[in-house]
Design a protein around this motif. Structure first.
Motif, short mmCIF file in Angstrom:
data_model
loop_
_atom_site.label_atom_id
_atom_site.label_comp_id
_atom_site.label_asym_id
_atom_site.label_seq_id
_atom_site.Cartn_x
_atom_site.Cartn_y
_atom_site.Cartn_z
N GLU A 1 -3.40 4.47 3.57
CA GLU A 1 -1.87 4.69 3.56
C GLU A 1 -1.19 4.55 2.29
O GLU A 1 -1.63 3.89 1.50
CB GLU A 1 -1.49 3.75 4.51
N GLY A 2 -0.15 5.17 2.31
CA GLY A 2 0.87 5.10 1.17
C GLY A 2 1.94 4.15 1.59
O GLY A 2 2.50 4.40 2.81
N PRO A 3 3.02 3.52 0.59
CA PRO A 3 4.16 2.88 1.15
C PRO A 3 5.24 4.06 1.57
O PRO A 3 5.26 5.01 0.96
CB PRO A 3 4.52 1.85 0.05
N LEU A 4 6.03 3.39 1.97
CA LEU A 4 7.62 4.18 2.20
C LEU A 4 8.10 4.21 1.17
O LEU A 4 8.11 3.43 0.11
CB LEU A 4 8.16 3.66 3.20
N ASN A 5 8.84 5.57 0.94
CA ASN A 5 9.66 5.75 -0.57
C ASN A 5 10.72 4.55 -0.32
O ASN A 5 11.47 4.30 0.45
CB ASN A 5 10.22 7.02 -0.51
N LYS A 6 10.82 3.82 -1.65
CA LYS A 6 11.74 2.71 -1.58
C LYS A 6 13.16 2.81 -1.88
O LYS A 6 14.13 2.32 -1.57
CB LYS A 6 11.32 1.65 -2.51
N GLU A 7 13.52 4.18 -2.75
CA GLU A 7 14.66 4.48 -3.19
C GLU A 7 15.12 5.97 -2.47
O GLU A 7 14.31 6.82 -2.14
CB GLU A 7 14.68 4.51 -4.59
N VAL A 8 16.48 6.30 -2.55
CA VAL A 8 16.88 7.32 -2.40
C VAL A 8 16.17 8.49 -3.48
O VAL A 8 16.26 8.16 -4.67
CB VAL A 8 18.41 7.40 -2.33
N ASP B 1 -0.17 6.52 -4.49
CA ASP B 1 -1.47 6.65 -4.17
C ASP B 1 -1.86 6.02 -2.78
O ASP B 1 -1.03 5.16 -2.36
CB ASP B 1 -2.57 5.93 -5.16
N LEU B 2 -2.47 6.39 -1.97
CA LEU B 2 -3.06 6.05 -0.73
C LEU B 2 -4.11 5.03 -0.87
O LEU B 2 -5.16 5.45 -1.38
CB LEU B 2 -3.31 7.17 0.19
N THR B 3 -4.19 4.02 -0.15
CA THR B 3 -5.12 2.85 -0.26
C THR B 3 -5.61 2.51 0.88
O THR B 3 -4.72 2.34 2.06
CB THR B 3 -4.51 1.84 -1.30
N GLY B 4 -6.88 1.73 1.00
CA GLY B 4 -7.32 1.49 2.24
C GLY B 4 -8.73 0.63 1.74
O GLY B 4 -9.09 0.51 0.69
N THR B 5 -9.35 -0.23 2.73
CA THR B 5 -10.43 -0.86 2.56
C THR B 5 -11.71 -0.32 3.35
O THR B 5 -11.49 0.02 4.52
CB THR B 5 -10.37 -2.37 2.89
N TYR B 6 -12.89 0.11 2.52
CA TYR B 6 -13.98 0.63 3.50
C TYR B 6 -15.12 -0.41 3.52
O TYR B 6 -15.38 -0.80 2.44
CB TYR B 6 -14.34 1.79 2.77
N LYS B 7 -15.35 -0.72 4.63
CA LYS B 7 -16.42 -1.70 4.78
C LYS B 7 -17.59 -0.76 5.54
O LYS B 7 -17.41 -0.24 6.76
CB LYS B 7 -16.05 -2.78 5.91
N PRO B 8 -18.77 -0.68 4.65
CA PRO B 8 -19.86 0.13 5.14
C PRO B 8 -20.31 -0.31 6.49
O PRO B 8 -20.53 -1.56 6.72
CB PRO B 8 -20.88 0.20 4.03
N GLY B 9 -20.97 0.57 7.40
CA GLY B 9 -21.43 0.44 8.44
C GLY B 9 -22.82 0.62 8.67
O GLY B 9 -23.76 0.73 9.57
N ALA B 10 -23.37 1.27 7.43
CA ALA B 10 -24.87 1.60 7.38
C ALA B 10 -25.46 1.49 5.70
O ALA B 10 -24.46 1.48 5.03
CB ALA B 10 -24.84 3.00 7.68
#
Length: 465
Positions: free
Chosen positions: A328-335, A346-355
């Motif tokens: 996900e990316g954050p909301l735009n903070k300013e007008v 950037d869109l960021t997240g955490t990948y926890k492998p399952g295999a």
């Protein structure tokens, strides 16, 4: 009220005097309505039907109320979104003739029933107050009008006559105590459709943003230009970028791939293409992911309020692992001001492998929430791999579901930050990211986020709005 002559007052204000019963007459005229620039819609040709009400007779010095009732607006609510109650506000102009000259500005309240898409606009009555300064007959002729819609963002549709309009009312003014003479001039406070700031800001965003300072340093450092060619593998098939996981490496830059998205938007289907890159940084047995879009530049066609745009993606897993990872990316903070470049972080997240084995990561379904609308863009089934990793299975990892650290809602991958109690989490890196673009396409000026890239240019042509 100034001595200029014609003054705009809200309905009911001031002392309104009528020496004779009011008269009402309906007038129709060919009209051209210009949709908001952000919509990309063509001009609408239609017919406006207006009923003007004013006293038949009055005296010099009187202040009379003029009422504009829109029997039929020239444009419809297009087949984009249903309009909520009390979101529509009209303003209009009446041309004065005969014993008076200039214009009278009228204004209606922001008051309307719910208006379904592809149905007639229902406008409240507009009112204005005219001070009579000279004896004689004064004609009132309906002219241009503006329709302001406050949600999901404030937009204006401007309508103007395309033919000569006949007067809708005539007032016979006699001498009667007023000692001022001369022609009238237009006055008042032309409010037009200028509620845009006040009506779009506060009540849509809900205050659910949490800032957006999480995951700061977890992105791939300076890997924004593709210059980390260090361990990347190029060509040779769909192996994507760096492979790793067994040695001492921590940063794994991906390969930029071109993705041809098919998007479902509130105003129809759109095709879009954007370069996308997925980078990873090892964090224990998991990986912090950063998804970057690039080479799509578009300036904002309107002022976009803060906290209105929220992108996310389900990164597609393949190879040894299966499922998806939400970033996900954050909301735009300013007008974002009109004409300024729209910068998407950037869109960021955490990948926890399952295999365990060689797992691949590819751009997946992109979703953009924008000003109360949702745009969903789906990549082709054979979308190219951006990154390949040597993974080791972790408890609670992907393996067919959503991979990554579970958030408070039970979905497996969070966007890297904490969820703000069911609202829009301020997740993702604070950096500007490579993408400085959000394609904006709108019907009633809807901010379509589908589009962290440039839409293939085409329009849905409509005969009526």
């Amino acid at each position: 009220m100034s001595a200029a002559g014609v003054a705009l007052m809200l309905g009911g204000a001031g002392i309104l005097m009528a020496a004779s019963p009011a008269q009402a007459a309906e007038v129709s005229y060919a009209t051209e309505c210009i949709p908001p620039p952000i919509s990309g819609l063509p001009a609408v040709q239609g017919t406006t039907k207006v009923e003007l009400t004013a006293p038949a007779e009055a005296k010099v010095g009187d202040e009379i109320e003029v009422v504009w009732k829109t029997v039929e607006a020239a444009s419809k609510n297009p087949d984009v979104l249903d309009l909520s109650a009390d979101t529509v506000k009209p303003t209009g102009t009446i041309t004065l003739g005969g014993a008076a000259s200039g214009e009278l500005k009228l204004e209606g309240p922001r008051q309307n029933p719910p208006i379904p898409k592809n149905s007639p606009m229902v406008l409240p009555d507009m009112k204005g107050t005219l001070k009579l300064e000279a004896a004689g007959e004064i004609t009132l002729t309906a002219g241009a009008y503006n329709i302001n819609v406050s949600k999901p963002i404030s937009t204006d549709t401007k309508c103007a006559p395309k033919e000569e309009v006949r007067p809708g009312a005539t007032i016979k003014v006699t001498e009667g105590g007023g000692d001022t003479t001369g022609g009238t001039t237009s006055g008042g406070t032309d409010s037009g459709g200028t509620d845009s700031g006040a009506t779009t800001g506060g009540d849509d965003t809900g205050g659910t943003t949490t800032g957006g300072t999480d995951t700061g340093g977890t992105t791939t450092g300076g890997a924004d230009g593709g210059t980390d060619a260090g361990g990347t593998t190029s060509g040779g098939g769909d192996s994507g970028g760096s492979t790793g996981g067994g040695g001492g490496e921590t940063d794994f830059p991906g390969k930029e791939v071109s993705v041809a998205y098919a998007c479902k938007t509130p105003i129809g289907d759109k095709n879009a293409t954007s370069p996308v890159r997925i980078d990873a940084r090892k964090n224990g047995g998991a990986y912090d992911l950063t998804v970057k879009f690039s080479k799509s530049v578009m300036d904002s066609p309107i002022d976009i309020p803060a906290n209105q745009v929220k992108p996310s993606m389900d990164v597609k897993l393949g190879g040894a692992d299966k499922g998806s990872v939400k970033v996900e990316g954050p909301l735009n903070k300013e007008v974002i001001k009109t004409g300024a470049p729209i910068e998407i972080p950037d869109l960021t997240g955490t990948y926890k492998p399952g295999a365990s084995g060689k797992s691949t990561l590819s751009p997946g379904v992109l979703t953009v929430m924008a000003a109360g609308t949702t745009t969903t863009c789906t990549p082709p089934d054979d979308v190219a791999v951006s990154l390949e990793l040597d993974t080791s299975a972790q408890p609670g990892g992907a393996s067919g579901g959503s991979g990554g650290a579970a958030d408070s809602g039970g979905a497996a991958a969070s966007g890297g930050g904490t969820d703000s109690g069911g609202g829009l989490a301020a997740t993702g890196a604070e950096g500007d990211g490579a993408l400085r673009a959000l394609g904006l396409v709108a019907g009633t000026a809807i901010l379509l986020g589908g589009a962290v890239f440039t839409f293939t240019p085409w329009r849905r042509l409509r005969g009526t709005r």
